[in-house]
Design a protein around this motif. Structure first.
Motif, PDB file in Angstrom:
ATOM      1  N   ARG A 140      29.172 -42.238   7.196  1.00  0.00           N
ATOM      2  CA  ARG A 140      30.174 -41.583   6.355  1.00  0.00           C
ATOM      3  C   ARG A 140      31.577 -42.110   6.678  1.00  0.00           C
ATOM      4  O   ARG A 140      32.362 -42.407   5.768  1.00  0.00           O
ATOM      5  CB  ARG A 140      30.097 -40.070   6.565  1.00  0.00           C
ATOM      6  N   ALA A 141      31.888 -42.246   7.955  1.00  0.00           N
ATOM      7  CA  ALA A 141      33.213 -42.719   8.344  1.00  0.00           C
ATOM      8  C   ALA A 141      33.470 -44.141   7.830  1.00  0.00           C
ATOM      9  O   ALA A 141      34.563 -44.443   7.324  1.00  0.00           O
ATOM     10  CB  ALA A 141      33.362 -42.667   9.860  1.00  0.00           C
ATOM     11  N   GLU A 142      32.462 -44.996   7.946  1.00  0.00           N
ATOM     12  CA  GLU A 142      32.629 -46.380   7.505  1.00  0.00           C
ATOM     13  C   GLU A 142      32.732 -46.479   5.990  1.00  0.00           C
ATOM     14  O   GLU A 142      33.509 -47.276   5.453  1.00  0.00           O
ATOM     15  CB  GLU A 142      31.460 -47.228   8.020  1.00  0.00           C
ATOM     16  N   VAL A 143      31.937 -45.691   5.279  1.00  0.00           N
ATOM     17  CA  VAL A 143      32.019 -45.695   3.815  1.00  0.00           C
ATOM     18  C   VAL A 143      33.385 -45.173   3.367  1.00  0.00           C
ATOM     19  O   VAL A 143      33.991 -45.703   2.423  1.00  0.00           O
ATOM     20  CB  VAL A 143      30.874 -44.866   3.200  1.00  0.00           C
ATOM     21  N   GLU A 144      33.892 -44.160   4.032  1.00  0.00           N
ATOM     22  CA  GLU A 144      35.213 -43.632   3.684  1.00  0.00           C
ATOM     23  C   GLU A 144      36.302 -44.671   3.933  1.00  0.00           C
ATOM     24  O   GLU A 144      37.272 -44.752   3.176  1.00  0.00           O
ATOM     25  CB  GLU A 144      35.485 -42.354   4.460  1.00  0.00           C
ATOM     26  N   GLU A 145      36.134 -45.479   4.978  1.00  0.00           N
ATOM     27  CA  GLU A 145      37.091 -46.570   5.212  1.00  0.00           C
ATOM     28  C   GLU A 145      37.077 -47.556   4.054  1.00  0.00           C
ATOM     29  O   GLU A 145      38.127 -48.000   3.575  1.00  0.00           O
ATOM     30  CB  GLU A 145      36.758 -47.302   6.510  1.00  0.00           C
ATOM     31  N   LYS A 146      35.872 -47.900   3.609  1.00  0.00           N
ATOM     32  CA  LYS A 146      35.755 -48.839   2.488  1.00  0.00           C
ATOM     33  C   LYS A 146      36.336 -48.225   1.217  1.00  0.00           C
ATOM     34  O   LYS A 146      37.003 -48.908   0.427  1.00  0.00           O
ATOM     35  CB  LYS A 146      34.283 -49.215   2.265  1.00  0.00           C
ATOM     36  N   ALA A 147      36.103 -46.924   1.015  1.00  0.00           N
ATOM     37  CA  ALA A 147      36.641 -46.249  -0.166  1.00  0.00           C
ATOM     38  C   ALA A 147      38.165 -46.247  -0.147  1.00  0.00           C
ATOM     39  O   ALA A 147      38.812 -46.432  -1.189  1.00  0.00           O
ATOM     40  CB  ALA A 147      36.109 -44.816  -0.233  1.00  0.00           C
TER      41      ALA A 147
END
Length: 212
Positions: A140-147
């Motif tokens: 979740r943290a990594e996807v939020e960074e990409k978002a």
């Protein structure tokens, strides 16, 4: 007639027949194309060039044949979850720094080649599920960074921006995660429909046409 291109990974691909250029698969591109074809006959031509498993580096590599050569009037782009997933599962992902660099290069070159194309960027999203639950906090943290990167690039390059993560978090109060994303990444039919409903007015606005 305006050409609408759907671009991205497996969420966009959605089982499309790659030997049939007019096939839209079984996901949100199909729902969008079906609705607009019904309500606005002859106004739109739809193409789906999403490819399952793609990361930003893969999309950049095929940009010429699968975007520029097609000369779309409007393009939606959803990419980023595999850049995280492939790193966690196989050690073959894309760091946020590289994701920003390659995504920015993609948009810069598209603006140069197709200055009149309207681009709708879609932030990647994720929920807890069979494909993500083992490392959901990191996922979740990594996807939020990409978002966040996608949002910043949308502003930088003047693209429309669409987010579904907040929608998914709110929808979890109505039904469990697997109801919306069957493995935490890939939408079930109902969320593909949800995506289509949210994207249709944005696509029509960008195409500068009344939908219906």
């Amino acid at each position: 007639m305006k050409t609408i291109l759907f671009q991205g990974d497996s969420i966009t691909d959605a089982g499309r027949n790659k030997e049939d250029n007019e096939n839209l698969g079984f996901g949100y591109p199909y729902f969008i194309g079906s609705r607009l074809a019904l309500e606005s006959p002859g106004k739109f031509h739809f193409l789906n060039k999403g490819i399952g498993g793609n990361k930003i580096v893969d999309l950049y590599a095929r940009m010429k044949i699968d975007i520029i050569n097609l000369k779309p009037d409007v393009m939606t782009l959803l990419i980023g979850v595999n850049d995280v997933w492939h790193e966690l599962a196989q050690g073959n992902g894309v760091s946020t720094e590289k994701f920003r660099k390659i995504y920015g290069m993609l948009l810069e070159e598209l603006r140069e080649a197709l200055p009149n194309m309207k681009i709708i960027l879609i932030e990647p999203f994720v929920l807890k599920g069979s494909g993500t639950s083992g490392q959901i906090e990191v996922f979740r943290a990594e996807v939020e960074e990409k978002a966040t990167v996608v949002g910043e690039l949308a502003k930088e390059f003047g693209c429309s921006l669409v987010s579904f993560q907040k929608d998914l978090d709110e929808l979890e109060s109505q039904a469990p995660e697997g109801y919306w994303l069957w493995d935490g990444v890939h939408p079930n039919g109902c969320f593909h429909q949800y995506m289509a409903d949210k994207l249709i007015p944005i696509i029509c606005a960008e195409a500068e046409k009344e939908c219906f």
